[in-house]
Design a protein around this motif. Structure first.
Motif, short mmCIF file in Angstrom:
data_model
loop_
_atom_site.label_atom_id
_atom_site.label_comp_id
_atom_site.label_asym_id
_atom_site.label_seq_id
_atom_site.Cartn_x
_atom_site.Cartn_y
_atom_site.Cartn_z
N CYS A 76 0.83 -1.21 0.00
CA CYS A 76 0.00 0.00 0.00
C CYS A 76 0.86 1.26 0.00
O CYS A 76 0.56 2.22 -0.70
N TRP A 77 1.93 1.24 0.78
CA TRP A 77 2.81 2.41 0.84
C TRP A 77 3.48 2.65 -0.51
O TRP A 77 3.55 3.79 -0.97
N LEU A 78 3.97 1.60 -1.15
CA LEU A 78 4.59 1.75 -2.47
C LEU A 78 3.55 2.18 -3.50
O LEU A 78 3.84 3.03 -4.35
N ASP A 79 2.36 1.58 -3.46
CA ASP A 79 1.31 1.96 -4.40
C ASP A 79 0.90 3.42 -4.24
O ASP A 79 0.46 4.05 -5.20
N ALA A 80 1.05 3.94 -3.03
CA ALA A 80 0.72 5.35 -2.75
C ALA A 80 1.93 6.26 -2.97
O ALA A 80 1.90 7.42 -2.59
N PHE A 81 2.99 5.71 -3.58
CA PHE A 81 4.21 6.47 -3.85
C PHE A 81 4.78 7.12 -2.59
O PHE A 81 5.26 8.26 -2.62
N GLY A 82 4.70 6.39 -1.47
CA GLY A 82 5.27 6.89 -0.23
C GLY A 82 4.39 7.87 0.52
O GLY A 82 4.80 8.41 1.55
N ASN A 83 3.17 8.09 0.05
CA ASN A 83 2.24 9.01 0.72
C ASN A 83 1.64 8.28 1.91
O ASN A 83 0.77 7.41 1.76
N THR A 84 2.11 8.64 3.10
CA THR A 84 1.70 7.95 4.32
C THR A 84 0.20 8.07 4.57
O THR A 84 -0.45 7.09 4.92
N ALA A 85 -0.35 9.25 4.38
CA ALA A 85 -1.78 9.45 4.63
C ALA A 85 -2.63 8.59 3.69
O ALA A 85 -3.60 7.95 4.12
N ALA A 86 -2.26 8.55 2.43
CA ALA A 86 -3.02 7.76 1.46
C ALA A 86 -2.91 6.27 1.75
O ALA A 86 -3.90 5.54 1.69
N ALA A 87 -1.72 5.81 2.08
CA ALA A 87 -1.53 4.39 2.39
C ALA A 87 -2.28 4.01 3.66
O ALA A 87 -2.91 2.95 3.73
N ALA A 88 -2.24 4.88 4.66
CA ALA A 88 -2.96 4.62 5.91
C ALA A 88 -4.46 4.53 5.65
O ALA A 88 -5.15 3.64 6.19
N ALA A 89 -4.97 5.41 4.81
CA ALA A 89 -6.40 5.38 4.49
C ALA A 89 -6.76 4.08 3.77
O ALA A 89 -7.80 3.47 4.06
N GLN A 90 -5.90 3.64 2.86
CA GLN A 90 -6.14 2.39 2.14
C GLN A 90 -6.19 1.20 3.10
O GLN A 90 -6.98 0.28 2.92
N LEU A 91 -5.34 1.24 4.13
CA LEU A 91 -5.27 0.15 5.11
C LEU A 91 -6.27 0.32 6.26
O LEU A 91 -6.39 -0.55 7.11
N HIS A 92 -6.94 1.47 6.28
CA HIS A 92 -7.89 1.79 7.36
C HIS A 92 -7.20 1.81 8.72
O HIS A 92 -7.70 1.26 9.71
#
Length: 134
Positions: A76-92
């Motif tokens: 998720c973090w790589l898919d979000a290009f290192g965007n922590t907020a976006a990756a966190a949202a994807q992972l809930h």
């Protein structure tokens, strides 16, 4: 010796047959090139020793043993290009939880997530984990 085009065409046919059940002649190679390249890499891994023993492979083994979600966190973090907020949202999860998981990813895998080459290699290894065995 088989030409690279013939190899890729053969791989494209296999990708289409295994994933979509469609005739390879009806789909341009460009549409399945990434899957074909990953399939070729997966074949190389299978021919070598059949398992990934890099950083992502280590994460997958820890996930299996401990029920953690380190591979999913990294993906998720790589898919979000290192965007922590976006990756966190994807992972809930909360962004701080994601940061803690990424620290665990670094500790378990030895990955330097600040190094572009290591991130690229991890991305390839992640995709190989998702590629069906040839």
């Amino acid at each position: 010796m088989t030409s690279p085009l013939r190899v890729h065409t053969s791989l494209a046919a296999h990708v289409l047959h295994s994933r979509r059940g469609r005739d390879a002649s009806a789909v341009p190679l460009a549409q399945v090139r990434a899957e074909a390249v990953l399939l070729q890499a997966a074949r190389s891994v299978a021919a070598d020793h059949g398992r990934l023993d890099g950083p992502v492979g280590r994460l997958a083994r820890v996930d299996e043993q401990q029920g953690s979600q380190l591979v999913e966190t990294l993906r998720c973090w790589l898919d979000a290009f290192g965007n922590t907020a976006a990756a966190a949202a994807q992972l809930h999860v909360h962004p701080n939880t994601l940061r803690q998981r990424l620290q665990r990813v670094r500790a378990v895998s030895g990955l330097d997530l600040d190094d572009p080459q290591q991130r690229f290699a991890a991305e390839v290894e992640l995709r190989l984990l998702e590629t069906p065995a040839p």
